[in-house]
Scaffold this motif. Structure first.
Motif, PDB file in Angstrom:
ATOM      1  N   LYS A   1     -55.391  56.824  19.693  1.00 16.06           N
ATOM      2  CA  LYS A   1     -56.119  55.705  19.042  1.00 16.06           C
ATOM      3  C   LYS A   1     -57.616  56.015  18.957  1.00 16.06           C
ATOM      4  CE  LYS A   1     -52.873  51.952  19.961  1.00 16.06           C
ATOM      5  NZ  LYS A   1     -51.775  52.756  20.516  1.00 16.06           N
ATOM      6  N   TYR A   2     -57.966  56.968  18.093  1.00 19.25           N
ATOM      7  CA  TYR A   2     -59.358  57.404  17.936  1.00 19.25           C
ATOM      8  C   TYR A   2     -60.241  56.273  17.396  1.00 19.25           C
ATOM      9  CZ  TYR A   2     -57.479  62.192  18.216  1.00 19.25           C
ATOM     10  OH  TYR A   2     -56.861  63.349  18.614  1.00 19.25           O
ATOM     11  N   ASP A   3     -61.499  56.297  17.834  1.00 14.20           N
ATOM     12  CA  ASP A   3     -62.480  55.330  17.318  1.00 14.20           C
ATOM     13  C   ASP A   3     -62.887  55.664  15.878  1.00 14.20           C
ATOM     14  OD1 ASP A   3     -64.001  53.751  19.916  1.00 14.20           O
ATOM     15  OD2 ASP A   3     -62.724  55.470  20.350  1.00 14.20           O
TER      16      ASP A   3
ATOM     17  N   GLU B   1     -56.645  51.306  11.139  1.00 16.23           N
ATOM     18  CA  GLU B   1     -56.040  50.370  12.106  1.00 16.23           C
ATOM     19  C   GLU B   1     -56.624  50.590  13.496  1.00 16.23           C
ATOM     20  OE1 GLU B   1     -51.711  50.316  12.762  1.00 16.23           O
ATOM     21  OE2 GLU B   1     -51.515  50.510  10.576  1.00 16.23           O
ATOM     22  N   HIS B   2     -56.675  51.886  13.878  1.00 18.07           N
ATOM     23  CA  HIS B   2     -57.166  52.213  15.228  1.00 18.07           C
ATOM     24  C   HIS B   2     -58.657  51.914  15.361  1.00 18.07           C
ATOM     25  CE1 HIS B   2     -53.585  55.195  15.703  1.00 18.07           C
ATOM     26  NE2 HIS B   2     -53.237  53.954  15.911  1.00 18.07           N
ATOM     27  N   ALA B   3     -59.408  52.163  14.287  1.00 18.84           N
ATOM     28  CA  ALA B   3     -60.850  51.898  14.319  1.00 18.84           C
ATOM     29  C   ALA B   3     -61.094  50.408  14.559  1.00 18.84           C
ATOM     30  CB  ALA B   3     -61.499  52.351  13.012  1.00 18.84           C
ATOM     31  N   LEU B   4     -60.311  49.556  13.891  1.00 20.05           N
ATOM     32  CA  LEU B   4     -60.445  48.106  14.083  1.00 20.05           C
ATOM     33  C   LEU B   4     -60.050  47.726  15.514  1.00 20.05           C
ATOM     34  CD1 LEU B   4     -61.096  45.315  12.911  1.00 20.05           C
ATOM     35  CD2 LEU B   4     -58.712  45.160  12.135  1.00 20.05           C
ATOM     36  N   PHE B   5     -58.955  48.309  16.001  1.00 21.43           N
ATOM     37  CA  PHE B   5     -58.514  48.061  17.385  1.00 21.43           C
ATOM     38  C   PHE B   5     -59.651  48.401  18.358  1.00 21.43           C
ATOM     39  CE2 PHE B   5     -56.897  50.171  21.270  1.00 21.43           C
ATOM     40  CZ  PHE B   5     -56.294  49.091  21.892  1.00 21.43           C
ATOM     41  N   ARG B   6     -60.331  49.513  18.119  1.00 13.64           N
ATOM     42  CA  ARG B   6     -61.417  49.953  19.017  1.00 13.64           C
ATOM     43  C   ARG B   6     -62.659  49.062  18.904  1.00 13.64           C
ATOM     44  NH1 ARG B   6     -59.315  52.602  23.205  1.00 13.64           N
ATOM     45  NH2 ARG B   6     -58.132  54.451  22.605  1.00 13.64           N
ATOM     46  N   THR B   7     -63.040  48.683  17.670  1.00  9.29           N
ATOM     47  CA  THR B   7     -64.235  47.814  17.563  1.00  9.29           C
ATOM     48  C   THR B   7     -63.953  46.446  18.205  1.00  9.29           C
ATOM     49  OG1 THR B   7     -63.616  47.204  15.292  1.00  9.29           O
ATOM     50  CG2 THR B   7     -65.326  48.898  15.532  1.00  9.29           C
ATOM     51  N   GLN B   8     -62.698  45.983  18.117  1.00  7.74           N
ATOM     52  CA  GLN B   8     -62.352  44.667  18.708  1.00  7.74           C
ATOM     53  C   GLN B   8     -62.525  44.658  20.237  1.00  7.74           C
ATOM     54  OE1 GLN B   8     -58.434  44.227  17.014  1.00  7.74           O
ATOM     55  NE2 GLN B   8     -59.188  42.978  15.295  1.00  7.74           N
TER      56      GLN B   8
ATOM     57  N   GLU C   1     -70.358  39.619  18.566  1.00  6.75           N
ATOM     58  CA  GLU C   1     -69.658  38.373  18.219  1.00  6.75           C
ATOM     59  C   GLU C   1     -68.590  38.553  17.140  1.00  6.75           C
ATOM     60  OE1 GLU C   1     -73.633  35.756  19.254  1.00  6.75           O
ATOM     61  OE2 GLU C   1     -73.408  36.735  17.304  1.00  6.75           O
ATOM     62  N   ASP C   2     -68.698  39.624  16.353  1.00  7.04           N
ATOM     63  CA  ASP C   2     -67.746  39.805  15.247  1.00  7.04           C
ATOM     64  C   ASP C   2     -67.668  41.304  14.943  1.00  7.04           C
ATOM     65  OD1 ASP C   2     -65.983  39.218  13.257  1.00  7.04           O
ATOM     66  OD2 ASP C   2     -67.443  38.308  11.882  1.00  7.04           O
ATOM     67  N   CYS C   3     -66.662  41.717  14.191  1.00  7.16           N
ATOM     68  CA  CYS C   3     -66.575  43.143  13.856  1.00  7.16           C
ATOM     69  C   CYS C   3     -65.699  43.382  12.629  1.00  7.16           C
ATOM     70  CB  CYS C   3     -66.021  43.941  15.030  1.00  7.16           C
ATOM     71  SG  CYS C   3     -64.280  43.632  15.367  1.00  7.16           S
ATOM     72  N   THR C   4     -65.957  44.524  11.977  1.00  9.08           N
ATOM     73  CA  THR C   4     -65.017  45.089  10.998  1.00  9.08           C
ATOM     74  C   THR C   4     -64.500  46.373  11.648  1.00  9.08           C
ATOM     75  OG1 THR C   4     -66.652  46.520   9.964  1.00  9.08           O
ATOM     76  CG2 THR C   4     -66.490  44.273   9.096  1.00  9.08           C
ATOM     77  N   SER C   5     -63.751  47.189  10.914  1.00 10.29           N
ATOM     78  CA  SER C   5     -63.263  48.440  11.523  1.00 10.29           C
ATOM     79  C   SER C   5     -64.389  49.449  11.703  1.00 10.29           C
ATOM     80  CB  SER C   5     -62.143  49.038  10.672  1.00 10.29           C
ATOM     81  OG  SER C   5     -62.664  49.386   9.410  1.00 10.29           O
ATOM     82  N   ALA C   6     -65.551  49.196  11.062  1.00  9.20           N
ATOM     83  CA  ALA C   6     -66.645  50.177  11.137  1.00  9.20           C
ATOM     84  C   ALA C   6     -67.889  49.647  11.833  1.00  9.20           C
ATOM     85  CB  ALA C   6     -67.015  50.634   9.720  1.00  9.20           C
ATOM     86  N   THR C   7     -68.069  48.322  11.850  1.00  6.43           N
ATOM     87  CA  THR C   7     -69.364  47.775  12.283  1.00  6.43           C
ATOM     88  C   THR C   7     -69.183  46.561  13.188  1.00  6.43           C
ATOM     89  OG1 THR C   7     -70.164  48.393  10.086  1.00  6.43           O
ATOM     90  CG2 THR C   7     -71.615  47.008  11.379  1.00  6.43           C
ATOM     91  N   LEU C   8     -70.054  46.478  14.204  1.00  6.21           N
ATOM     92  CA  LEU C   8     -70.106  45.296  15.065  1.00  6.21           C
ATOM     93  C   LEU C   8     -71.225  44.384  14.559  1.00  6.21           C
ATOM     94  CD1 LEU C   8     -69.985  47.168  18.495  1.00  6.21           C
ATOM     95  CD2 LEU C   8     -68.045  46.248  17.221  1.00  6.21           C
TER      96      LEU C   8
END
Length: 484
Positions: free
Chosen positions: A366-368, A409-416, A466-473
Motif C-alpha cells: 500500500k504505497y503512499d 486507492e492506496h494513496a487515498l488510504f494513506r492520506t486518510q 481536517e480533510d484530504c484527497t488522494s494527493a493533498t491534505l
C-alpha cells in the motif's frame, strides 16, 4: 539507476535556469534541462563553471551566445522533446548565426558524434563527466571546430565545484553524493551514460550542506543514482574497494554513517534522500532514520515489478519475497514510514500472472505514492539488445491503468491516516490552486495546503489535518513547530 531519481517531474522539464547576474559577465547562457533531478543538479554545476568564463544566464533564447540543453535517455519521450527543442534552436540560429548550441548529459553520452552528423546545428557534445572541460571545448568551438567530450571518468564527482542554485524556492535544495551506477538492470541505460559508481568525499558534502544552511535552506535532499551504495574510501570507483588498503577499508564511510553525520551536524535541517535500491538498502539506514527526528520518514523504494520472473529478467538482485521482508522490517522499525514505488509495466515477456503478482505486491505494501510507466525499449540497454519487447501496446496500456487505479486507492488510504492529527509541515511555496494558501510538506512527503495568515515561506508549522484527497491534505495551522 532507477527510473526514479528519474522521477521525471513534468513541471520542471525544459525550464531555463536563472542565476544571479554579474555585471562583469558579458556573455549570455541559455541552459535548459530534461530528465531527472540529477540532471537539474548537473545544470547548476555547468552554470557555476561557465559563470567563471564570463556567462550570465538568460531566459531569452534569442539573445543567447551559448545555448545548452541537458538531456535524458531514460525514456523515448525525453529524447523526442530534446529533438523538438533543437529544431526551435535551429530557427533562432538563422536570426542569430553567432549563437552556439551544445548538447549535454545522458543523450550526449549515448549518441556521441552522431549528434554532430544528425543535428547539423549542434557545435558541442558533452557527456556527464566532462563538464569541467567546457572552457576548452568552447575555445575549440569559437575557432570554428565542433567539439566532443564524452569520456566517462572513474573519479569525477564535482565535489570541488559549488553549484549555482537555480530556479529554487529558497527552502529546499539538492546535494549530489554519488554518480553513476553499478547495477546493470536490463531496462536501464544509465550505467552506459553516467558510468560506474563513485562516491563523493563526505567532507565536501558537509561543506556544501553548510553553505546551503548559511543561505537559509531548510531541507536538503541527498541525491544519487543509488544512494544506499554510497561508499567513501578515499576516492575512485566503488568496484575497486576490494583493492583498497586495509586502512582505507577500515575507515570507509557508508551511507548510514554519512546520513548520521549530516543529521547530527545540522539538527535544524530536514534531510531526505533518493534513490534507494532494495538490494542495497541496509537496515542500518532505517535505524539512523529512526534515531533522528530531522531525517524524513519517507523512502523511495523502487521495485519495478512484483513478479520474480520479471525481476530476474530485469536483473534486479532481489526477489519479491526479499522485498516484502525488507518492507516488513522497515515498518517494524518505523511504523509511520511512507513508501513510494517505481513500476515498469509490460516488460519483455510479462504475462497476465506476472501482472497480477505486481498488483498483489502493491496490495501488500500500500504505497503512499508511485511512478508508473509502460516499458519502452531503450537502445544500448541489455533488454534492447537481447530481449523482445513483445507485450502488445493495448495490453501495456490496460495493465498500466489497473496499476494507476490501485495506486490511487492506496494513496487515498494513506492520506486518510493523517486525518485528525496535528503534524509538522515545512512551507515551501504558494498553492497552485489558491494564491491565498501555502503549500507545505510533512516528514512523509505528503503535501498539505492551508491559509497563509502571517506565516512565511520556510517556516515550520504545526497543522491540524481536517480533510484530504488522494494527493493533498487540507488543514488549519495551530502555530509554529519547535524547529524554527
Amino acid at each position: 539507476m532507477e527510473p526514479s531519481v528519474k522521477v521525471i517531474n513534468e513541471k520542471i522539464q525544459g525550464k531555463a535556469l536563472v542565476t544571479e547576474n554579474k555585471i562583469e559577465n558579458t556573455k549570455k547562457l541559455f541552459i535548459e534541462s530534461y530528465g531527472c533531478q540529477m540532471n537539474m543538479n548537473d545544470s547548476e554545476i555547468v552554470a557555476a563553471i561557465l559563470d567563471k568564463e564570463g556567462y550570465n544566464t538568460t531566459q531569452i533564447l534569442e539573445e543567447a551566445d551559448l545555448v545548452l540543453v541537458n538531456t535524458c535517455s531514460i525514456r523515448e519521450k525525453a529524447e523526442t522533446s530534446v529533438r523538438k527543442r533543437l529544431q526551435k534552436y535551429n530557427a533562432v540560429k538563422k536570426i542569430n548565426p553567432k549563437m552556439k548550441v551544445g548538447v549535454l548529459g545522458c543523450m550526449a553520452e549515448r549518441l556521441k558524434e552522431k549528434f554532430l552528423e544528425e543535428e547539423k546545428i549542434v557545435d558541442l557534445v558533452v557527456g556527464p563527466d566532462a563538464y569541467k572541460d567546457l572552457p576548452n571545448l568552447l575555445s575549440e568551438v569559437s575557432e570554428g571546430r565542433s567539439a566532443v567530450n564524452v569520456i566517462l571518468s572513474k573519479d569525477e564527482t564535482y565535489g570541488d565545484i559549488s553549484p549555482v542554485r537555480l530556479n529554487t524556492n529558497g527552502v529546499t535544495a539538492f546535494v549530489s553524493i554519488t554518480r553513476g551506477c553499478d547495477n546493470m538492470c536490463t531496462f536501464c541505460v544509465v550505467p552506459f551514460t553516467r558510468g560506474r559508481e563513485r562516491s563523493r568525499d563526505p567532507k565536501s558534502i558537509l561543506e556544501e550542506i553548510q553553505s546551503m544552511v548559511d543561505q537559509n535552506f531548510k531541507e536538503i535532499t541527498l541525491l544519487g543514482q543509488n544512494v544506499d551504495s554510497f561508499l567513501w574510501f578515499g576516492g575512485g570507483l566503488k568496484k575497486d574497494f576490494k583493492k583498497a588498503t586495509e586502512m582505507a577499508r577500515a575507515t570507509a564511510i557508508g551511507f548510514a554513517e554519512l546520513l548520521d553525520m549530516c543529521a547530527t551536524k545540522f539538527p535544524k535541517t530536514r534531510f531526505r534522500f533518493s534513490t534507494s535500491n532494495p538490494q542495497d538498502m541496509s537496515l542500518d539506514v532505517i535505524h539512523v532514520m529512526a534515531k533522528h527526528i530531522n531525517i524524513c520518514k519517507y523512502l523511495h523504494l523502487p521495485v519495478q515489478s512484483g513478479s520474480n520472473a520479471m525481476l530476474k529478467a530485469m536483473n534486479r538482485q532481489h526477489t519479491r519475497e526479499e522485498y516484502m521482508t525488507l518492507v516488513d522490517n522497515i515498518f517494524k522499525i518505523i511504523p509511520e514510514m511512507s513508501l513510494s514505488q517505481d513500476m515498469i509495466v509490460g516488460f519483455c515477456g510479462e504475462t497476465e500472472e506476472d501482472h497480477q503478482d505486481t498488483l498483489a505486491l502493491m496490495q501488500y505494501v500500500k504505497y503512499d505514492f508511485g511512478f508508473m510507466f509502460t516499458y519502452s525499449e531503450r537502445p544500448g540497454t541489455l533488454a534492447g539488445n537481447k530481449m523482445d519487447d513483445d507485450v502488445p501496446q493495448p495490453v501495456k496500456k490496460r495493465r498500466l491503468q489497473e496499476i494507476i487505479d490501485l495506486q490511487q486507492e492506496h494513496a487515498l488510504f494513506r492520506t486518510q491516516q493523517h486525518l485528525g492529527k496535528i503534524e509538522e509541515f515545512l512551507i515551501e511555496g504558494t498553492s497552485k490552486k489558491n494564491p491565498d494558501e501555502w503549500k507545505a510538506r510533512n516528514t512523509q512527503n505528503t503535501i498539505a495546503v492551508f491559509k497563509k495568515e502571517h506565516y512565511k515561506l520556510g517556516d515550520f508549522v504545526n497543522v491540524k489535518v481536517e480533510d484530504c484527497t488522494s494527493a493533498t491534505l487540507k488543514g488549519t495551522v495551530v502555530g509554529y513547530s519547535d524547529n524554527n
